[in-house]
Write a protein that holds these residues in place. Structure first.
Motif, mmCIF file in Angstrom:
data_model
loop_
_atom_site.group_PDB
_atom_site.id
_atom_site.type_symbol
_atom_site.label_atom_id
_atom_site.label_comp_id
_atom_site.label_asym_id
_atom_site.label_seq_id
_atom_site.Cartn_x
_atom_site.Cartn_y
_atom_site.Cartn_z
ATOM 1 N N GLN A 1 37.472 46.789 50.741
ATOM 2 C CA GLN A 1 37.386 45.412 50.351
ATOM 3 C C GLN A 1 36.545 44.440 51.320
ATOM 4 O O GLN A 1 35.833 43.554 50.752
ATOM 5 N N ILE A 2 36.899 44.616 52.309
ATOM 6 C CA ILE A 2 36.406 43.714 53.511
ATOM 7 C C ILE A 2 34.720 43.976 53.414
ATOM 8 O O ILE A 2 34.061 43.135 53.372
ATOM 9 N N LEU A 3 34.329 45.179 53.432
ATOM 10 C CA LEU A 3 33.010 45.645 53.313
ATOM 11 C C LEU A 3 32.361 44.973 52.186
ATOM 12 O O LEU A 3 31.274 44.418 52.132
ATOM 13 N N LEU A 4 32.999 44.938 50.986
ATOM 14 C CA LEU A 4 32.312 44.312 49.677
ATOM 15 C C LEU A 4 32.239 42.716 49.936
ATOM 16 O O LEU A 4 31.261 42.266 49.432
ATOM 17 N N TRP A 5 33.276 42.178 50.677
ATOM 18 C CA TRP A 5 33.136 40.725 50.897
ATOM 19 C C TRP A 5 32.125 40.470 51.497
ATOM 20 O O TRP A 5 31.685 39.236 51.354
ATOM 21 N N CYS A 6 31.761 41.228 52.610
ATOM 22 C CA CYS A 6 30.586 40.755 53.647
ATOM 23 C C CYS A 6 29.266 41.092 52.564
ATOM 24 O O CYS A 6 28.441 40.158 53.056
ATOM 25 N N ASP B 1 39.355 36.500 49.529
ATOM 26 C CA ASP B 1 40.546 37.303 49.549
ATOM 27 C C ASP B 1 41.275 37.090 48.354
ATOM 28 O O ASP B 1 42.359 36.704 48.430
ATOM 29 N N ASN B 2 40.618 37.730 47.334
ATOM 30 C CA ASN B 2 41.025 37.512 46.068
ATOM 31 C C ASN B 2 41.034 38.996 45.459
ATOM 32 O O ASN B 2 40.050 39.572 45.200
ATOM 33 N N GLU B 3 42.287 39.616 45.074
ATOM 34 C CA GLU B 3 42.247 41.187 44.700
ATOM 35 C C GLU B 3 41.616 41.059 43.214
ATOM 36 O O GLU B 3 41.118 42.272 42.955
ATOM 37 N N GLN B 4 41.681 40.259 42.387
ATOM 38 C CA GLN B 4 40.909 40.323 40.983
ATOM 39 C C GLN B 4 39.426 40.345 41.279
ATOM 40 O O GLN B 4 38.835 41.122 40.802
ATOM 41 N N VAL B 5 38.724 39.750 42.231
ATOM 42 C CA VAL B 5 37.465 39.594 42.559
ATOM 43 C C VAL B 5 36.879 41.112 43.226
ATOM 44 O O VAL B 5 36.095 41.628 42.511
ATOM 45 N N TYR B 6 37.881 41.749 44.034
ATOM 46 C CA TYR B 6 37.597 43.039 44.256
ATOM 47 C C TYR B 6 37.785 44.115 43.236
ATOM 48 O O TYR B 6 36.776 45.025 43.060
ATOM 49 N N GLU B 7 38.755 43.962 42.429
ATOM 50 C CA GLU B 7 38.674 44.982 41.201
ATOM 51 C C GLU B 7 37.523 44.503 40.176
ATOM 52 O O GLU B 7 37.000 45.494 39.694
#
Length: 110
Positions: A35-40, A53-59
């Motif tokens: 999740q952190i790597l995808l944020w970057c 830092d949003n779980e829905q964005v990650y999903e």
């Protein structure tokens, strides 16, 4: 010419993000680290990296990337597109597969 350079740069960045996203998603690392790597990879501006830092964005990112997979297509439905010295591209020819579209696929290669 400048517009073409900008377009190529954006395409290069997109290809890099797709490649890195797939590497991250399929890595055998902790989900939180993924999740952190995808944020970057969410580069919104050259001056900062936006972390969401949003779980829905990650999903949603994971669902989207799961759709980007190679397809097994019959070779007779593929056509080379591009000039003789540019390397070209292999693309699906919807016309030979009974799909819609206009124009002759051969005109794409000229």
């Amino acid at each position: 010419m400048q517009e073409l350079k900008m377009h190529l740069k954006k395409m290069s960045e997109l290809n890099y993000n797709l490649l890195m996203s797939n590497i991250i998603i399929h890595s055998k690392i902790d989900e939180k680290d993924k999740q952190i790597l995808l944020w970057c990879l969410q580069d919104r501006d050259r001056n900062y990296v936006r972390l969401n830092d949003n779980e829905q964005v990650y999903e949603n990112i994971k669902k989207y990337l799961s759709l980007l997979r190679p397809l097994a297509l019959p070779l007779e439905n593929l056509v080379r597109v591009g000039g003789f010295n540019d390397g070209g591209y292999v693309m699906f020819n919807a016309l030979s597969a009974g799909g819609g579209g206009g124009g002759s696929p051969l005109s794409w290669c000229e």
